[in-house]
Structure formats: C-alpha cells, structure tokens
Design a protein around this motif. Structure first.
Motif, mmCIF file in Angstrom:
data_model
loop_
_atom_site.group_PDB
_atom_site.id
_atom_site.type_symbol
_atom_site.label_atom_id
_atom_site.label_comp_id
_atom_site.label_asym_id
_atom_site.label_seq_id
_atom_site.Cartn_x
_atom_site.Cartn_y
_atom_site.Cartn_z
ATOM 1 N N LEU A 79 1.036 -1.076 0.103
ATOM 2 C CA LEU A 79 0.350 0.073 0.029
ATOM 3 C C LEU A 79 1.179 1.424 -0.033
ATOM 4 C CD1 LEU A 79 -2.785 -1.225 2.784
ATOM 5 C CD2 LEU A 79 -2.651 -0.591 0.526
ATOM 6 N N GLY B 203 -5.891 4.073 -6.634
ATOM 7 C CA GLY B 203 -5.591 3.581 -6.416
ATOM 8 C C GLY B 203 -7.103 2.997 -5.074
ATOM 9 N N ARG C 59 -2.363 5.477 -17.058
ATOM 10 C CA ARG C 59 -2.882 5.280 -15.847
ATOM 11 C C ARG C 59 -1.604 4.276 -15.822
ATOM 12 N NH1 ARG C 59 -8.303 4.981 -13.245
ATOM 13 N NH2 ARG C 59 -8.388 3.437 -13.281
HETATM 14 P P1 ADP Z 1 -8.798 3.755 -9.492
HETATM 15 O O1 ADP Z 1 -10.211 3.047 -9.007
HETATM 16 O O2 ADP Z 1 -8.981 5.003 -8.364
HETATM 17 O O3 ADP Z 1 -8.974 4.984 -10.588
HETATM 18 P P2 ADP Z 1 -7.392 1.548 -9.292
HETATM 19 O O4 ADP Z 1 -7.916 0.860 -8.054
HETATM 20 O O5 ADP Z 1 -7.897 1.157 -10.718
HETATM 21 O O6 ADP Z 1 -7.498 2.871 -8.714
HETATM 22 O O7 ADP Z 1 -5.985 1.782 -8.972
HETATM 23 C C1 ADP Z 1 -5.239 2.204 -10.496
HETATM 24 C C2 ADP Z 1 -4.142 1.634 -10.799
HETATM 25 O O8 ADP Z 1 -2.780 1.229 -9.444
HETATM 26 C C3 ADP Z 1 -4.101 -0.076 -11.193
HETATM 27 O O9 ADP Z 1 -3.281 -1.011 -12.079
HETATM 28 C C4 ADP Z 1 -3.212 -0.917 -9.921
HETATM 29 O O10 ADP Z 1 -3.731 -1.666 -10.165
HETATM 30 C C5 ADP Z 1 -3.234 -0.131 -9.078
HETATM 31 N N1 ADP Z 1 -2.230 0.630 -7.526
HETATM 32 C C6 ADP Z 1 -2.568 0.486 -6.604
HETATM 33 N N2 ADP Z 1 -2.657 0.445 -5.880
HETATM 34 C C7 ADP Z 1 -1.420 0.386 -5.749
HETATM 35 C C8 ADP Z 1 -0.338 0.276 -5.371
HETATM 36 N N3 ADP Z 1 -0.322 0.457 -4.082
HETATM 37 N N4 ADP Z 1 1.083 0.730 -5.564
HETATM 38 C C9 ADP Z 1 1.122 -0.294 -6.298
HETATM 39 N N5 ADP Z 1 0.410 0.338 -7.904
HETATM 40 C C10 ADP Z 1 -1.030 0.225 -7.069
#
Ligand code: ADP
Ligand code: ZN
Ligand code: ZN
Length: 729
Positions: A200, A230, A588
C-alpha cells in the motif's frame, strides 16, 4: 378473535390491504415479510405481509381471505421491511411498488426463496485462460467465454448456449470448469490461487487505518481519490477485514461499470465467493445471486442500483464506487437514490459505509466538508503513474476535419507512432445530431418529441434518442424537394469514419450504446484494447466509467461547448465530472498522459477553473456558488411532473395541486412546461417545490401527492413525484 393480515400488494396504491387468515393456519406461525398469494380484484397477486392486526376498518363480510402462504420464513427481514417503508415514505411512492423493486422478479412471481441448485462456474484456471487458447475446441471456447461473462450458469442455461454433456465433461477434465451447489458456503477453487497484493502507498494505508476502527459501528466516509489513485485497492483491503470478521460486503457500482475485469479483479484477490447482480443478468441468475447473499454463502455482492435492497446474512460493510454517478438514482417509477438508501441502511445496521469517487457529487462533498461524513483523500496516483496534463485548444478559425483540429490529428498520429493508444471522446452517438436542408432550412424533427432526429449513417436511418422513433434517411427535403441535405455536427459514428480515413492502418474501436448492444460486444472491445496494440478508441461517456486502459496516453475531448451553456442546475458539475473522468483514462500506467480539450470558448471560466485548479478546487467553488444561491445541497427540491395529451390538461392538474398546498412554507415554481415540453407524444408540465429544510419540503410534497391522488382530473394524466431530483428535463 379474528386475525387480520395487512398486506402490501404490487401496484400504484399508497395503502395496505386487509385480509383474513385461512382457518387452517395458526397466526403465531406468521411473521411480517412472508409472501402471500391473495385475491385482488379479479386477479390473484403475490403480496407481502406487513403486519398482523386484530382489527380492520372493514367488516368481516367485506374482507377476503388469503389464498396461500408462500413462505415459512420471511423473504424480507424486519430490518429490510423497515428500510423499504422508510423509503416509500421518503420518496412518496406506493409501498407495493417499492417492495417490488426490492425483490427479484422470480420471487415476486412466487418462486422459492431458497434452493440448492447445482450450477457450473469457471475455475481460477478457467478464468485466467487467455483468449484463443481453446482455438481447437470452439465449443469449449464458447462455453468458457459464456461462463467468464456470466460467472455461473445452470445446466439448462448452458444447454441453451449449445453446450453438450461431452463438452462439459472435457472441460472438467481440463480443470477449466466445475460444478457447485449454489447455496453451499464453501468455494474452494476461488480460495486456492490468489494474486499478490501490492504494497500500500502511505496514503492508502492512512485511509484504511482511519476506517478500520469503525467496523461494527456506523460511520460514513467519503473517499475522494484522483483517478488511478488506487481506490479499488482500498476497497479490497477493507473487504478483507470484513471477511476476517465473518462479515459480508455490499459493493455498489454504476450501471455499466461492471465489467468482467472488475469481477475478475475481485475474484483473484478475495478468498470468498463473489456474486454479481445487475440488469444484464436474467431473472434466474438474479435470484441466484440474491440467494447467495441472503444465505451468507457469498462474501461479496457486487451490484448496480437495485442491489441496495439485497438481503444479507451478516452485512458488515457497504462500498459505493463512483458515488457521483447518476445511475444510482432511478429515473422512473420509484425514484430512489441507491446511494442515499445505502447510507440509511448502514446507519440502521450500525456498519461503516464508504463512498468513493475522483469527482464526488456536491452533496457528498458538502456533507464531508461540513463534518457529517469523514473526509478521506488520495491525492496521488498509485504505482508511479503521473497525473495527466490538460491543455485547452482554441479551435476558432482552425480548419476542422469532421470535428477534429489539425493539432489533435497531429497528436493522435504522434501517439500511434509511439505505439500507444488514443481515446477520442464525444458525448453524442450517431453520425450527426442534425439533418438540415441547405435550400430551405428544414430540420428533421421527431414527430412525437420536442427534439431533433439524429442521423445514423450506416443504418441509413433517422432516430429519436428519446422515444425510439425511427425512419429511413430521406434523400430529398420533404418541404422543398431539394437534394441539398446536410449532416450538421459530429457524432461518434462520424468520428469513427473520419479517423478511419485518416489512420487507416490502425484499428478504430467505437464504444457507445449503438456498438455495444450485442451481448459480448463490450467485453470483446475491451479485450481488444487491453492487447495494448496501437489503436484509437472513440466513444461516449460509456468510456468514462472506471475502465483501466494502460496503453492510452492521449485523450481528446472533441466538443464540450454544449455543456458550457447548459441550463441545467447540475450542468457544470456534470461537465466537470465527465471531463475529469475521461481525462483520468490517460496515462494510468508508467507512461504519462496528455489531454486535449477542443473549444470555441477558451476563456470560459468553467473551463479555465477546471483545467487550472482541477476538480477538487472547482467543486469547492461550485459549492460556494450553490450556497450563495441557496441551491442544493443548501436547499431541497421535489419535482411534480404531469404528462398529458394536451399541455393545458397537464398544467391544470398541477395548478390544482399548487392551490391545495399554497399554505405550506415552501417556494413553488410552476406549473410550467418541462424543458422538453413533449416526449413520446405526451405534453409535459412541472411543478417544482423548494425548501431550506427537508421536513418542510417533505410535508408539502406529501400534501401534494395526497391532493393529486384525490383529484379526478389527475386520473387522466400521468403524474409522478421526484424527491431530490437530479434530472429536470
Ligand atoms: P482508481 O479506482 O482509484 O481509479 P485503481 O484502484 O484502478 O484506481 O488503481 C489504478 C492502478 O494502480 C491499478 O493498476 C492498480 O493495480 C494500481 N495500484 C493500486 N494501488 C497500488 C499500490 N499500492 N501499488 C502499486 N500499484 C497500485
Ligand atoms: Zn428544403
Ligand atoms: Zn421522439
């Protein structure tokens, strides 16, 4: 002593009906929430027992007897009945119709509420199998594709898709699919292979730490997190905590936000069975999902609006993704807001609820800023992605090509040369919004609505996007017989063709309501985009809903000028949300994103504020304006509509209602013709009530409804009431 059963029957009546209990039943065995088959008029209907009483205002001779008791256990819990009664009262809607909204269709028709049906679902290996892997077994590929889409099917449904017993046996042997008892509590396949969770970010950790202590008590959180920050990861971690407590989670998502990708992402991460509930499923699938949530066998229910009424065995957490999305408000019949009902439900159950969005609604933002909700923020993108750069393109004087400026065409070309993808956004489907005669000025209008017909070129049709009317595309003007007919303005279909001519060596993927109607169309298109080969995506706001397209690095907004001058109170808020969400599709992943906004009004304050300060600041400024004008969320609205064969008839009913409620301390506007004064052949009028306090508004709206119900003239019109309306058209 007689036992009187007070029953809610489906239909537009704002009252319960009294029935007698058949002699063979003991009254003790009856609890509110069981379904009863009762005679109603000349029909038999399925109603819900709301209360058991000893007296009725009717004489025993006037009372009819229940024909059948369908359940031994209530299908709706006491808590759910209370919630629905609250909603019926809040939205001023007949209780029978509210209950009908809460129950799966098959339960409304009398099907059994619990069952142990054997069904088929893909194994983890089956879910993960790449497309094309079953090339030499097309029948198996078809079955697998179906199961990946529908999550689970029973034998009969599979047969309908052409699956033979031999095909299923072969797939079981390969470990691709498995059978399970749908009401069983275990789901071993899902638990075996889990994706590793990312570490995280500090911001994500802070959010989770802030929410964790409130499990087991009510708290409403607004998670304001920029696109790609995320949020989904936060949801997943909170759901894991709920599962560890032995509790279920309800996740609400917008109407078209549920993709097989979303579902797979949840399934790959969570050690529980996850069921989905949305309008794309058939009745038996919906009943199935409903049962799994109710029995407790599913740890997570992922669903659209009506899932807010799903029953759970032990609900411990509610999450509303993209909480600003207008699909959470039902726009006809029972006009409820699933978001608002979910918050009430969480408060009743004393559980936490999280509203998440990159572009929170002004209502939720106001509640968060004023301290009613806890405000949590994710300001940075996760995984190292950069926030996209917005650039306003002044297109005055630019030589446009089917709505695209030279600068945009060059940017798309550069993007493709780098091997990346471009997304071209235009919130208008069809080829052109207007068909105009150059010689006499005639414009194609819908004969039933107060609106223009849209040109659909490949279907060679003119279509009304409001009532569905269509006719074939004329070659000559019906008024002056001139052949000089012009297609005015761009639509996504036209853009697709133009881009095809400009960039004929890359695929153009169009996503709008016209190209995604076929059952698997959306999934196939998204799969194509996720191949990450150079391509151009063209589409309406269907593209803006939470998709993750890692190779998209350029977003083009073709035309936002219409939104700048919208008369709608929520016009600027909606424009800012769509613009930010679409822009959020850019960059993204590792590659940075660029967003180009075409406009004839580069100095317009709405654009400037949004581009220079971002949604976060922009929304706060809009809130200040709403406060200054005492507009929602600083006051409350109810909208009474009447549709009739003449405008006079519709207005007459509303005028009579207005006269009856004149003494109420609310502001009343109208009766006035609706902004779209005619739709599907009916004339439409409105009466708008506004008050600084909910209770004042509520009393006036209630009085208005009672008045309309008793008004003889109102029986000849179609009238309705909309509390907290978001659509004033
Ligand atoms: P949101 O829903 O806020 O638009 P997402 O949850 O879809 O964002 O996350 C965007 C991208 O970042 C996804 O590919 C996800 O796997 C990645 N991601 C989310 N949290 C982390 C983290 N802590 N470390 C690395 N990658 C992350
Ligand atoms: Zn003409
Ligand atoms: Zn029409």
């Amino acid at each position: 002593m007689t036992t009187i059963l007070r029953v809610a029957v489906p239909g537009p009546l704002r009252q319960l009906f009294d029935y007698l209990l058949p002699a063979e039943y003991a009254p003790q065995s009856l609890r509110p929430g069981v379904r009863l088959r009762v005679p109603f008029g000349r029909r038999a209907v399925v109603g819900i027992l709301m209360a058991v009483a000893e007296h009725s205002e009717l004489t025993p001779q006037q009372l009819r007897t229940v024909s059948e008791i369908l359940d031994s256990e209530p299908v709706l819990s006491a808590a759910m009945l209370e919630l629905i009664e609250w909603a019926a009262d809040y939205y001023q809607h007949p209780i029978g119709e509210c209950i009908a909204n809460a129950l799966p269709v098959l339960l409304r028709q009398g099907d059994a509420a619990a069952a142990n049906e054997l069904r088929w679902r893909p194994t983890v290996a089956g879910l993960a199998l790449p497309q094309g892997a079953l090339k030499r077994a097309p029948q198996q590929a078809l079955v697998l594709a179906q199961l990946q889409q529908d999550v689970s099917l029973n034998a009969e449904q599979l047969r309908a898709h052409g699956a033979s017993a031999a095909t299923l046996r072969a797939m079981v042997a390969k470990g691709l699919i498995e059978r399970f008892a749908s009401a069983s509590t275990s789901s071993p396949a899902i638990e075996s292979a889990k994706e590793v969770a990312p570490t995280l970010t500090d911001e994500q950790r802070d959010v989770i730490d802030a929410v964790a202590p409130s499990f087991g008590s009510f708290n409403c959180y607004l998670l304001e997190g920029v696109t790609g920050s995320g949020k989904t990861e936060v949801y997943l971690r909170l759901i894991e905590q709920a599962l560890a407590r032995g509790e279920q989670t309800l996740v609400l998502i917008p109407e078209i936000g549920l993709t097989p990708q979303t579902l797979a992402r949840f399934q790959h991460r969570l050690a529980t069975s996850i069921v989905a509930l949305h309008s794309g499923f058939n009745d038996s699938e919906r009943l199935q999902a409903w049962r799994s949530a109710r029995s407790g066998s599913a740890g997570v229910l992922l669903g659209t609006r009506s899932a807010v009424f799903a029953e759970f065995d032990r609900l411990g957490l509610i999450i509303i993704d993209e909480e600003h999305d207008s699909s959470y408000k039902q726009q006809d019949g029972f006009r409820y807001s699933a978001r608002d009902i979910a918050i009430k439900r969480a408060a009743d159950l004393k559980i936490p609820i999280m509203l998440g969005s990159a572009t929170p609604s002004l209502e939720s933002l106001h509640n968060a800023l004023s301290g009613r909700y806890r405000h949590l923020q994710l300001r940075a993108r996760a995984g190292g992605a950069a926030t996209p750069l917005l650039e306003v393109l002044d297109i005055r004087h630019a030589p446009m090509r089917d709505g695209l400026s030279p600068r945009v065409i060059e940017a798309i070309s550069a993007t493709l040369r780098r091997g990346e993808q471009a997304l071209v956004f235009l919130n208008r489907r069809g080829f052109a919004p207007t068909l105009l005669c150059h010689d006499c000025g005639w414009i194609a209008q819908c004969p039933h609505c107060d609106t223009r017909l849209t040109v659909h070129a490949s279907a060679r049709q003119l279509r009304c996007h409001h009532c569905g009317y269509n006719k074939s595309l004329a070659r000559i003007c019906p008024d002056c017989k001139s052949p000089q007919l012009e297609f005015r303005g761009p639509g996504t279909e036209r853009l697709e063709m133009a881009l095809h001519e400009l960039f004929n060596d890359v695929p153009i993927v169009r996503i709008d309501r016209d190209t995604t109607q076929r059952k698997h169309a959306m999934r196939e298109k998204i799969a194509a985009i996720q191949q990450e080969q150079p391509c151009i995506l063209v589409g309406t706001q269907m593209l803006a809903k939470g998709h993750h397209f890692p190779a998209v690095t350029l977003v083009v907004m073709v035309d936002i000028d219409g939104a700048l001058f919208s008369a709608d109170l929520r016009g600027p808020e909606r424009m800012a949300q769509v613009l930010t969400q679409v822009a959020g599709r850019a960059g993204r992943a590792e590659k940075a994103g660029q967003v180009l906004v075409q406009t004839h009004y580069p100095a317009h304050p709405l654009i400037n504020d949004l581009v220079h300060t971002g949604y976060h600041q922009f929304a706060r400024k809009l809130l200040a304006e709403r406060r200054a004008t005492a507009a929602p969320p600083f006051s409350y609205f109810a909208l009474l509509r009447a549709d009739a064969r003449t405008l006079a008839e519709a207005e007459e009913v509303l005028a009579a209602v207005r006269a009856q409620i004149a003494a109420h301390p609310v502001q009343i506007f109208g009766p006035l013709p609706a902004p779209m004064s005619r739709r599907a052949g009916l004339f439409r009028a409105q009466l708008l009530l506004n008050a600084p306090q909910r209770t004042l508004l509520h009393r006036a709206a209630h009085a208005a409804v009672i008045c309309a119900e008793q008004l003889a003239a109102a029986r000849r019109v179609k009238w309705s009431v909309d509390i907290d309306p978001i659509d004033f058209s």
